[in-house]
Design a protein around this motif. Structure first.
Motif, mmCIF file in Angstrom:
data_model
loop_
_atom_site.group_PDB
_atom_site.id
_atom_site.type_symbol
_atom_site.label_atom_id
_atom_site.label_comp_id
_atom_site.label_asym_id
_atom_site.label_seq_id
_atom_site.Cartn_x
_atom_site.Cartn_y
_atom_site.Cartn_z
ATOM 1 N N PRO A 188 -19.096 -0.237 34.769
ATOM 2 C CA PRO A 188 -19.965 0.056 33.622
ATOM 3 C C PRO A 188 -21.391 -0.459 33.817
ATOM 4 O O PRO A 188 -21.599 -1.601 34.228
ATOM 5 N N ALA A 189 -22.367 0.389 33.535
ATOM 6 C CA ALA A 189 -23.767 0.043 33.735
ATOM 7 C C ALA A 189 -24.184 -1.182 32.918
ATOM 8 O O ALA A 189 -25.023 -1.979 33.356
ATOM 9 N N GLU A 190 -23.579 -1.342 31.745
ATOM 10 C CA GLU A 190 -23.980 -2.459 30.881
ATOM 11 C C GLU A 190 -23.551 -3.824 31.418
ATOM 12 O O GLU A 190 -23.991 -4.865 30.935
ATOM 13 N N LYS A 191 -22.693 -3.824 32.451
ATOM 14 C CA LYS A 191 -22.220 -5.092 33.005
ATOM 15 C C LYS A 191 -22.774 -5.368 34.403
ATOM 16 O O LYS A 191 -22.238 -6.179 35.142
ATOM 17 N N ASP A 192 -23.886 -4.710 34.748
ATOM 18 C CA ASP A 192 -24.409 -4.862 36.111
ATOM 19 C C ASP A 192 -25.075 -6.207 36.362
ATOM 20 O O ASP A 192 -25.470 -6.509 37.481
ATOM 21 N N GLU A 193 -25.185 -7.048 35.311
ATOM 22 C CA GLU A 193 -25.720 -8.394 35.500
ATOM 23 C C GLU A 193 -24.689 -9.464 35.122
ATOM 24 O O GLU A 193 -25.032 -10.625 34.924
ATOM 25 N N ASP A 194 -23.438 -9.068 35.057
ATOM 26 C CA ASP A 194 -22.341 -9.987 34.750
ATOM 27 C C ASP A 194 -21.772 -10.514 36.069
ATOM 28 O O ASP A 194 -20.950 -9.856 36.712
ATOM 29 N N VAL A 195 -22.224 -11.694 36.493
ATOM 30 C CA VAL A 195 -21.865 -12.225 37.805
ATOM 31 C C VAL A 195 -20.358 -12.389 37.966
ATOM 32 O O VAL A 195 -19.786 -12.015 38.997
ATOM 33 N N LYS A 196 -19.695 -12.930 36.958
ATOM 34 C CA LYS A 196 -18.250 -13.142 37.056
ATOM 35 C C LYS A 196 -17.518 -11.823 37.238
ATOM 36 O O LYS A 196 -16.627 -11.701 38.094
ATOM 37 N N SER A 197 -17.877 -10.835 36.444
ATOM 38 C CA SER A 197 -17.235 -9.526 36.547
ATOM 39 C C SER A 197 -17.511 -8.882 37.907
ATOM 40 O O SER A 197 -16.614 -8.292 38.511
ATOM 41 N N LEU A 198 -18.731 -9.026 38.397
ATOM 42 C CA LEU A 198 -19.092 -8.465 39.695
ATOM 43 C C LEU A 198 -18.293 -9.116 40.824
ATOM 44 O O LEU A 198 -17.866 -8.454 41.762
ATOM 45 N N MET A 199 -18.084 -10.421 40.728
ATOM 46 C CA MET A 199 -17.325 -11.137 41.750
ATOM 47 C C MET A 199 -15.856 -10.721 41.755
ATOM 48 O O MET A 199 -15.227 -10.623 42.803
ATOM 49 N N MET A 200 -15.305 -10.464 40.570
ATOM 50 C CA MET A 200 -13.879 -10.165 40.471
ATOM 51 C C MET A 200 -13.548 -8.689 40.656
ATOM 52 O O MET A 200 -12.409 -8.340 40.978
ATOM 53 N N LYS A 201 -14.522 -7.813 40.479
ATOM 54 C CA LYS A 201 -14.264 -6.368 40.495
ATOM 55 C C LYS A 201 -13.545 -5.888 41.757
ATOM 56 O O LYS A 201 -12.617 -5.056 41.677
ATOM 57 N N PRO A 202 -13.900 -6.363 42.977
ATOM 58 C CA PRO A 202 -13.228 -5.847 44.184
ATOM 59 C C PRO A 202 -11.739 -6.122 44.241
ATOM 60 O O PRO A 202 -11.020 -5.470 45.012
ATOM 61 N N PHE A 203 -11.267 -7.063 43.439
ATOM 62 C CA PHE A 203 -9.855 -7.437 43.481
ATOM 63 C C PHE A 203 -9.033 -6.700 42.417
ATOM 64 O O PHE A 203 -7.852 -7.008 42.220
ATOM 65 N N LYS A 204 -9.674 -5.732 41.784
ATOM 66 C CA LYS A 204 -8.995 -4.921 40.772
ATOM 67 C C LYS A 204 -8.978 -3.468 41.234
ATOM 68 O O LYS A 204 -9.882 -3.012 41.910
ATOM 69 N N LYS A 205 -7.952 -2.758 40.841
ATOM 70 C CA LYS A 205 -7.834 -1.351 41.224
ATOM 71 C C LYS A 205 -8.969 -0.551 40.605
ATOM 72 O O LYS A 205 -9.324 -0.750 39.436
ATOM 73 N N LEU A 206 -9.529 0.354 41.395
ATOM 74 C CA LEU A 206 -10.622 1.185 40.895
ATOM 75 C C LEU A 206 -10.098 2.154 39.851
ATOM 76 O O LEU A 206 -9.027 2.748 40.001
ATOM 77 N N GLU A 207 -10.886 2.317 38.798
ATOM 78 C CA GLU A 207 -10.549 3.271 37.755
ATOM 79 C C GLU A 207 -11.613 4.347 37.724
ATOM 80 O O GLU A 207 -12.803 4.058 37.720
ATOM 81 N N GLU A 208 -11.172 5.573 37.728
ATOM 82 C CA GLU A 208 -12.124 6.693 37.721
ATOM 83 C C GLU A 208 -12.895 6.714 36.404
ATOM 84 O O GLU A 208 -12.368 6.392 35.368
#
Length: 274
Positions: free
Chosen positions: A254-274
């Motif tokens: 989500p574009a609104e979370k592009d400055e959320d460091v914690k979310s950015l760090m954890m995103k690769p370890f979660k399954k991609l959702e279309e």
């Protein structure tokens, strides 16, 4: 004088403050230029400094990882020299040709790892952190997830192994790529004809901005770091009018979370959702 220049780059890896000065100097230079001649009026969520702070978190981690990788880079380059292993030794290349081979090989490693990260879903999870930035500026250049940084290091080592690039060639390339990264990501408006002329040989700012466009196939194009020859020769060169460029991703994050460091760090370890 030529020997002095080579000696300077040969030992540059051992002078971290000087290397840091090159990095910071390049960032500051293009920070000032993009403020004077911006390509887009970027709409930061809070401020340009807050945006830069988020990207610098990833930059610092990237530099820490590279500090450890540097040990392997030096040892591998020295091993190639001691055993005469690699293209530069097999071809008995002179100093100039050695520099050219080393620089081109390492730039190809940058293109290749970039392509691989876009094509392999698991690796794309790490690289999409770079693409999730909706305000691409000079600070975006080193916005890489630690997993992304490690993979880049592995490909870098692989092409040192193949080319046999000596340390002066390695450090010449690393100096070039640091400055090129700041230049190509900076939010600067160059005359269209100048940018197009540069793109025949180098990655120009507008050429790389196409890569940051939010939709495919433009996202999957223009993978080069310093030289544009790989994209032009291997069919990944695309153009797009800058007025049509929109940063970010059309899916996955989500574009609104592009400055959320914690979310950015954890995103690769979660399954991609279309």
């Amino acid at each position: 004088m030529w020997n002095e220049i080579l000696a300077h780059f040969e030992t540059l890896e051992h002078r971290p403050l000087e290397r840091m000065a090159i990095l910071v100097g390049g960032l500051l230079l293009f920070w000032v230029i993009e403020g004077a001649i911006p390509l887009f009026p970027l709409k930061y969520k809070k401020s340009k400094l807050r945006h830069a702070g988020v990207n610098f978190v990833f930059t610092v981690i990237h530099l820490i990882i590279h500090t450890f990788l540097a040990i392997l880079i030096i040892k591998l380059s020295d091993w190639c020299a001691a055993t005469k292993f690699g293209i530069v030794y097999w071809t008995n290349a002179n100093i100039l040709v050695t520099i050219i081979i080393g620089v081109l090989a390492l730039d190809f490693s940058s293109w290749l790892v970039h392509l691989v990260m876009h094509k392999v879903p698991l690796l794309w999870r790490f690289h999409l952190i770079h693409h999730s930035d909706t305000n691409v500026d000079v600070t975006t250049g080193l916005r890489h997830h630690p997993g992304d940084s490690l993979l880049r290091g592995i490909f870098f080592l692989l092409l040192i192994f193949i080319s046999g690039a000596p340390m002066y060639s390695v450090m010449i390339y690393q100096t070039l790529v640091v400055l090129a990264t700041a230049f190509t990501h900076a939010n600067i408006s160059l005359p269209v004809k100048l940018d197009k002329a540069l793109s025949w040989f180098l990655i120009s700012p507008n050429m790389h901005k196409v890569h940051h466009h939010w939709k495919q196939p433009y996202t999957d194009s223009n993978y080069g770091a310093v030289f544009s020859i790989w994209d032009r020769l291997l069919g990944t060169f695309y153009t797009l009018d800058t007025k049509d460029i929109k940063y970010g991703l059309d899916r996955y994050y989500p574009a609104e979370k592009d400055e959320d460091v914690k979310s950015l760090m954890m995103k690769p370890f979660k399954k991609l959702e279309e």
